[in-house]
Enzyme design. Structure first.
Site, PDB file in Angstrom:
ATOM      1  N   LYS A   6       0.845  -1.211   0.000  1.00 52.31           N
ATOM      2  CA  LYS A   6       0.000   0.000   0.000  1.00 52.31           C
ATOM      3  C   LYS A   6       0.873   1.252   0.000  1.00 52.31           C
ATOM      4  O   LYS A   6       0.741   2.113  -0.874  1.00 52.31           O
ATOM      5  CB  LYS A   6      -0.911   0.022   1.237  1.00 52.31           C
ATOM      6  CG  LYS A   6      -1.612   1.364   1.414  1.00 52.31           C
ATOM      7  CD  LYS A   6      -2.429   1.450   2.686  1.00 52.31           C
ATOM      8  CE  LYS A   6      -1.666   1.850   3.920  1.00 52.31           C
ATOM      9  NZ  LYS A   6      -1.539   3.291   4.185  1.00 52.31           N
ATOM     10  N   ASN A   7       1.770   1.348   0.989  1.00 50.83           N
ATOM     11  CA  ASN A   7       2.549   2.585   1.097  1.00 50.83           C
ATOM     12  C   ASN A   7       3.576   2.723  -0.017  1.00 50.83           C
ATOM     13  O   ASN A   7       4.067   3.825  -0.277  1.00 50.83           O
ATOM     14  CB  ASN A   7       3.222   2.671   2.477  1.00 50.83           C
ATOM     15  CG  ASN A   7       2.205   2.953   3.568  1.00 50.83           C
ATOM     16  OD1 ASN A   7       1.049   3.269   3.278  1.00 50.83           O
ATOM     17  ND2 ASN A   7       2.619   2.832   4.823  1.00 50.83           N
TER      18      ASN A   7
ATOM     19  N   ARG B  55      -4.403  11.016   4.092  1.00 45.41           N
ATOM     20  CA  ARG B  55      -3.359  12.009   4.241  1.00 45.41           C
ATOM     21  C   ARG B  55      -2.309  11.932   3.125  1.00 45.41           C
ATOM     22  O   ARG B  55      -1.708  12.936   2.755  1.00 45.41           O
ATOM     23  CB  ARG B  55      -2.716  11.795   5.609  1.00 45.41           C
ATOM     24  CG  ARG B  55      -1.975  12.968   6.069  1.00 45.41           C
ATOM     25  CD  ARG B  55      -1.251  12.694   7.342  1.00 45.41           C
ATOM     26  NE  ARG B  55      -0.353  13.803   7.586  1.00 45.41           N
ATOM     27  CZ  ARG B  55       0.783  13.938   6.963  1.00 45.41           C
ATOM     28  NH1 ARG B  55       1.178  13.042   6.086  1.00 45.41           N
ATOM     29  NH2 ARG B  55       1.550  14.980   7.214  1.00 45.41           N
TER      30      ARG B  55
ATOM     31  N   CYS C   7      -4.630  13.459  12.566  1.00 45.29           N
ATOM     32  CA  CYS C   7      -5.387  12.206  12.418  1.00 45.29           C
ATOM     33  C   CYS C   7      -5.234  11.410  13.695  1.00 45.29           C
ATOM     34  O   CYS C   7      -4.614  11.866  14.651  1.00 45.29           O
ATOM     35  CB  CYS C   7      -4.925  11.427  11.200  1.00 45.29           C
ATOM     36  SG  CYS C   7      -3.324  10.697  11.414  1.00 45.29           S
TER      37      CYS C   7
ATOM     38  N   ARG D 171       0.288  15.625  12.402  1.00 45.14           N
ATOM     39  CA  ARG D 171       1.097  15.202  11.252  1.00 45.14           C
ATOM     40  C   ARG D 171       1.383  16.401  10.342  1.00 45.14           C
ATOM     41  O   ARG D 171       0.735  16.593   9.319  1.00 45.14           O
ATOM     42  CB  ARG D 171       0.393  14.063  10.499  1.00 45.14           C
ATOM     43  CG  ARG D 171       0.235  12.841  11.379  1.00 45.14           C
ATOM     44  CD  ARG D 171      -0.394  11.684  10.665  1.00 45.14           C
ATOM     45  NE  ARG D 171       0.478  11.052   9.695  1.00 45.14           N
ATOM     46  CZ  ARG D 171       0.113  10.030   8.932  1.00 45.14           C
ATOM     47  NH1 ARG D 171      -1.104   9.537   9.035  1.00 45.14           N
ATOM     48  NH2 ARG D 171       0.956   9.509   8.067  1.00 45.14           N
TER      49      ARG D 171
ATOM     50  N   ASP E  75       4.646   1.353  12.062  1.00 46.91           N
ATOM     51  CA  ASP E  75       3.467   0.692  11.500  1.00 46.91           C
ATOM     52  C   ASP E  75       3.296  -0.750  12.001  1.00 46.91           C
ATOM     53  O   ASP E  75       2.318  -1.413  11.644  1.00 46.91           O
ATOM     54  CB  ASP E  75       3.500   0.726   9.969  1.00 46.91           C
ATOM     55  CG  ASP E  75       3.289   2.128   9.429  1.00 46.91           C
ATOM     56  OD1 ASP E  75       2.836   2.995  10.196  1.00 46.91           O
ATOM     57  OD2 ASP E  75       3.585   2.361   8.241  1.00 46.91           O
TER      58      ASP E  75
ATOM     59  N   ARG F  67      -8.569   0.007   4.689  1.00 47.09           N
ATOM     60  CA  ARG F  67      -7.682   0.968   4.017  1.00 47.09           C
ATOM     61  C   ARG F  67      -6.350   0.311   3.667  1.00 47.09           C
ATOM     62  O   ARG F  67      -5.684   0.737   2.726  1.00 47.09           O
ATOM     63  CB  ARG F  67      -7.412   2.163   4.928  1.00 47.09           C
ATOM     64  CG  ARG F  67      -8.632   3.009   5.186  1.00 47.09           C
ATOM     65  CD  ARG F  67      -8.267   4.205   6.005  1.00 47.09           C
ATOM     66  NE  ARG F  67      -7.112   4.875   5.396  1.00 47.09           N
ATOM     67  CZ  ARG F  67      -6.353   5.775   6.001  1.00 47.09           C
ATOM     68  NH1 ARG F  67      -6.611   6.139   7.219  1.00 47.09           N
ATOM     69  NH2 ARG F  67      -5.336   6.317   5.365  1.00 47.09           N
TER      70      ARG F  67
HETATM   71  N1  EPU Z   1       7.001  15.154  10.129  1.00 48.71           N
HETATM   72  C1  EPU Z   1       7.283  16.483  10.332  1.00 48.71           C
HETATM   73  N2  EPU Z   1       7.149  17.342   9.293  1.00 48.71           N
HETATM   74  C2  EPU Z   1       6.751  16.937   8.052  1.00 48.71           C
HETATM   75  C3  EPU Z   1       6.469  15.572   7.830  1.00 48.71           C
HETATM   76  C4  EPU Z   1       6.606  14.703   8.905  1.00 48.71           C
HETATM   77  O1  EPU Z   1       7.663  16.876  11.442  1.00 48.71           O
HETATM   78  O2  EPU Z   1       6.656  17.767   7.136  1.00 48.71           O
HETATM   79  C5  EPU Z   1       7.133  14.191  11.241  1.00 48.71           C
HETATM   80  C6  EPU Z   1       5.861  13.397  11.526  1.00 48.71           C
HETATM   81  O3  EPU Z   1       4.986  14.113  12.352  1.00 48.71           O
HETATM   82  C7  EPU Z   1       6.403  12.147  12.159  1.00 48.71           C
HETATM   83  C8  EPU Z   1       7.726  11.926  11.420  1.00 48.71           C
HETATM   84  O4  EPU Z   1       8.066  13.200  10.854  1.00 48.71           O
HETATM   85  O5  EPU Z   1       6.699  12.380  13.521  1.00 48.71           O
HETATM   86  C9  EPU Z   1       7.670  10.901  10.305  1.00 48.71           C
HETATM   87  O6  EPU Z   1       6.547  11.156   9.461  1.00 48.71           O
HETATM   88  P1  EPU Z   1       6.569  10.815   7.910  1.00 48.71           P
HETATM   89  O7  EPU Z   1       6.464  12.089   7.144  1.00 48.71           O
HETATM   90  O8  EPU Z   1       7.741   9.930   7.608  1.00 48.71           O
HETATM   91  O9  EPU Z   1       5.215  10.018   7.735  1.00 48.71           O
HETATM   92  P2  EPU Z   1       4.395   9.937   6.370  1.00 48.71           P
HETATM   93  O10 EPU Z   1       5.352   9.950   5.258  1.00 48.71           O
HETATM   94  O11 EPU Z   1       3.311  10.938   6.381  1.00 48.71           O
HETATM   95  C10 EPU Z   1       4.428   7.342   6.067  1.00 48.71           C
HETATM   96  C11 EPU Z   1       3.415   6.238   6.039  1.00 48.71           C
HETATM   97  C12 EPU Z   1       2.889   5.984   7.452  1.00 48.71           C
HETATM   98  C13 EPU Z   1       4.069   5.660   8.358  1.00 48.71           C
HETATM   99  C14 EPU Z   1       5.103   6.789   8.303  1.00 48.71           C
HETATM  100  C15 EPU Z   1       6.359   6.508   9.107  1.00 48.71           C
HETATM  101  C16 EPU Z   1       2.381   6.323   3.859  1.00 48.71           C
HETATM  102  C17 EPU Z   1       1.173   6.582   3.057  1.00 48.71           C
HETATM  103  N3  EPU Z   1       2.304   6.565   5.159  1.00 48.71           N
HETATM  104  O12 EPU Z   1       3.715   8.512   6.513  1.00 48.71           O
HETATM  105  O13 EPU Z   1       2.044   4.841   7.346  1.00 48.71           O
HETATM  106  O14 EPU Z   1       3.627   5.474   9.671  1.00 48.71           O
HETATM  107  O15 EPU Z   1       5.493   7.021   6.927  1.00 48.71           O
HETATM  108  O16 EPU Z   1       6.987   5.364   8.643  1.00 48.71           O
HETATM  109  O17 EPU Z   1       3.390   5.882   3.341  1.00 48.71           O
HETATM  110  C18 EPU Z   1       0.239   3.437   7.860  1.00 48.71           C
HETATM  111  O18 EPU Z   1       0.460   2.804   6.825  1.00 48.71           O
HETATM  112  O19 EPU Z   1      -0.542   3.010   8.759  1.00 48.71           O
HETATM  113  C19 EPU Z   1       0.901   4.727   8.075  1.00 48.71           C
HETATM  114  C20 EPU Z   1       0.436   5.640   8.922  1.00 48.71           C
END
Ligand code: EPU
Length: 443
Positions: free
Chosen positions: A35-36, A111, A135, A140, A326, A418
């Site tokens: 998925k991701n 998101r 969320c 986030r 995750d 999802r």
């Molecule tokens: N963060 C910031 N600023 C930003 C972006 C992120 O401070 O601009 C922080 C976040 O708040 C968090 C950390 O950085 O504390 C890491 O967040 P990241 O941006 O890596 O998360 P993401 O890319 O939005 C993806 C996955 C998540 C998974 C995270 C961490 C997808 C669609 N989502 O989210 O997956 O938990 O990486 O590995 O790829 C899930 O599948 O259940 C899920 C939530």
């Protein structure tokens, strides 16, 4: 895409899972496409001048939401394959002018929709994407996404809850993308996609090293973009004026694989997790070893054997190659069965603990202390009504239901749909007894 396929993937009927616990699981479970891994690649198709074909795309509601967004942006989207099958083949073509707005109604549902920002900006010179907001797993922010795009020359403002981005031309630059909680996966993806059509070379320092970033890099390479260093903290992208089409197969879902491996530790029997990439799961194997769970690691499979006594562990979630956030909730379900006190510290999303109260409803003894959960394991779980709060929390409740005495009913399972392809069917094939039924309570 055939209408029936679309509506079944986006099924909004209120359903619940009814789990009759206490069955020992045995057999083989096949892992679906990631998925991701798929989400950023689907959005990256916006960049291509020619049609792309994507294979082994998992039939999930997040994928359905993404395809809907792409259609509404003006791309032509066709899907082949049944929702019940393991993988869809999706053809996407982005000819001509596209819409540049991704409205709140779409982005609030998922998101990861923020991933259309980089490619739309690169292709159209402008993008208007709703701010995702928080969320169930906590705050986030998207500041790092915006920082990276600004470094490439984008003018970005926040107006009325929308990110308004403009750039007559994007120019390659060096940018640093780690924040207080480490690198950002989708932020790295967004900037990589924008950089693919920028003039010159972009270097992302402090880049996320997750396998999903390597997958996106392979897709961008297939579109004709030279990308180096994906999977390390420094990624280098040489932007191209025109990107060709590609035929690309999605890699297996490492989190789905990890979920079934942990299910084997919790409720096996012997479970063979087939069609995964064990090289992406080293931190999990380390945890299994420390818990005393026997496992065999093959080239594309893992066999895990349940044991009567599990040792408790002290684990912190970390960016890749650390233990994934995750899999945090699923590990917590396993630790309710370990003999003694286990600790889990959440270092990626310090508030990602909504499942604690629900696991406690099943008889678990878990206390939250700041970003740490203290799990007093080894106490009997008993079936109850519980509420899924997010995707991975739902999986942990399903797992706990498998070992709870009596019947567990999980409400709001649209969260589960999802991210897990046919979870109850896959578990039933292993010997579980789970029914998906209409939720009379309507929640
Ligand atoms: N963060 C910031 N600023 C930003 C972006 C992120 O401070 O601009 C922080 C976040 O708040 C968090 C950390 O950085 O504390 C890491 O967040 P990241 O941006 O890596 O998360 P993401 O890319 O939005 C993806 C996955 C998540 C998974 C995270 C961490 C997808 C669609 N989502 O989210 O997956 O938990 O990486 O590995 O790829 C899930 O599948 O259940 C899920 C939530």
């Amino acid at each position: 895409m055939p209408a029936a396929t679309i509506s079944r993937m986006g099924n909004t009927q209120v359903q619940q899972l009814e789990i009759h616990g206490g069955k020992v699981l045995n057999g083989t479970v096949e892992i679906s496409g990631s998925k991701n891994g798929s989400l950023p690649i689907l959005f990256a198709s916006i960049l291509a001048e020619e049609p792309v074909t994507l294979r082994n795309v998992p039939p999930l509601s997040d994928i359905h939401t993404t395809l809907k967004i792409l259609s509404e942006l003006g791309l032509s989207v066709e899907s082949q394959g049944e929702v019940d099958a393991d993988g869809l083949t999706i053809r996407i073509a982005a000819a001509g002018e596209l819409e540049a707005t991704a409205p709140y109604d779409m982005v609030r549902r998922m998101r990861a929709s923020i991933c259309c920002l980089g490619p739309l900006l690169a292709r159209q010179g402008r993008a208007r994407v709703s701010l995702p907001g928080g969320c169930a797993i906590g705050d986030r922010p998207v500041d790092l996404h915006l920082k990276g795009l600004r470094a490439l020359g984008a003018d970005i403002r926040i107006e009325h809850g929308y990110i308004e981005a403009r750039a007559d031309r994007l120019v390659g630059a060096t940018t640093y993308l780690s924040g207080p909680f480490g690198p950002t996966v989708l932020g790295t993806a967004n900037v990589m996609m924008a950089a693919s059509r920028a003039e010159g070379v972009t270097t992302i320092e402090g880049a996320a090293c997750e396998p999903e970033i390597r997958g996106l890099a392979r897709f961008l390479q297939a579109l004709g973009v030279p990308v180096e260093g994906a999977g390390t903290h420094q990624v280098r992208i040489e932007g191209q004026p025109n990107l060709r089409g590609a035929d690309f197969t999605m890699p297996p879902d490492r989190i789905e694989a990890g979920t079934y491996i942990l299910t084997g530790a919790l409720a096996g029997g012997e479970i063979r997790v087939e069609g995964c990439d064990p090289s992406e799961l080293r931190s999990l194997f380390d945890v299994l070893e420390r818990m005393g769970v026997p496992h065999e690691i093959g080239e594309d499979y893992v066999i895990v054997t349940g044991v009567p006594r599990l040792k408790p562990v002290d684990v912190a979630t970390l960016p890749f190659p650390g233990f994934p956030t995750d899999l945090q909730a699923q590990l917590m379900a396993v630790l309710t069965r370990a003999q003694g006190i286990g600790l889990i510290t959440e270092k990626v999303y310090p508030d990602r603990f909504m499942h604690v109260a629900e696991l406690n409803r099943l008889g678990a003894r878990i206390r939250k202390e700041g970003p740490t959960a203290i799990i007093d394991g080894g106490h009997r779980l008993s079936g109850a009504d519980v509420m899924a709060s997010d995707l991975r929390a739902s999986a942990s409740l399903v797992m706990a239901g498998l070992i709870a005495e009596g019947t567990t009913r999980i409400h709001r399972i649209y969260h589960l749909d999802r991210g897990y392809v046919n979870m109850e069917k896959k578990l039933n094939r292993l010997g579980a007894k789970i029914e998906r039924i209409h939720d009379e309570s309507g929640v």
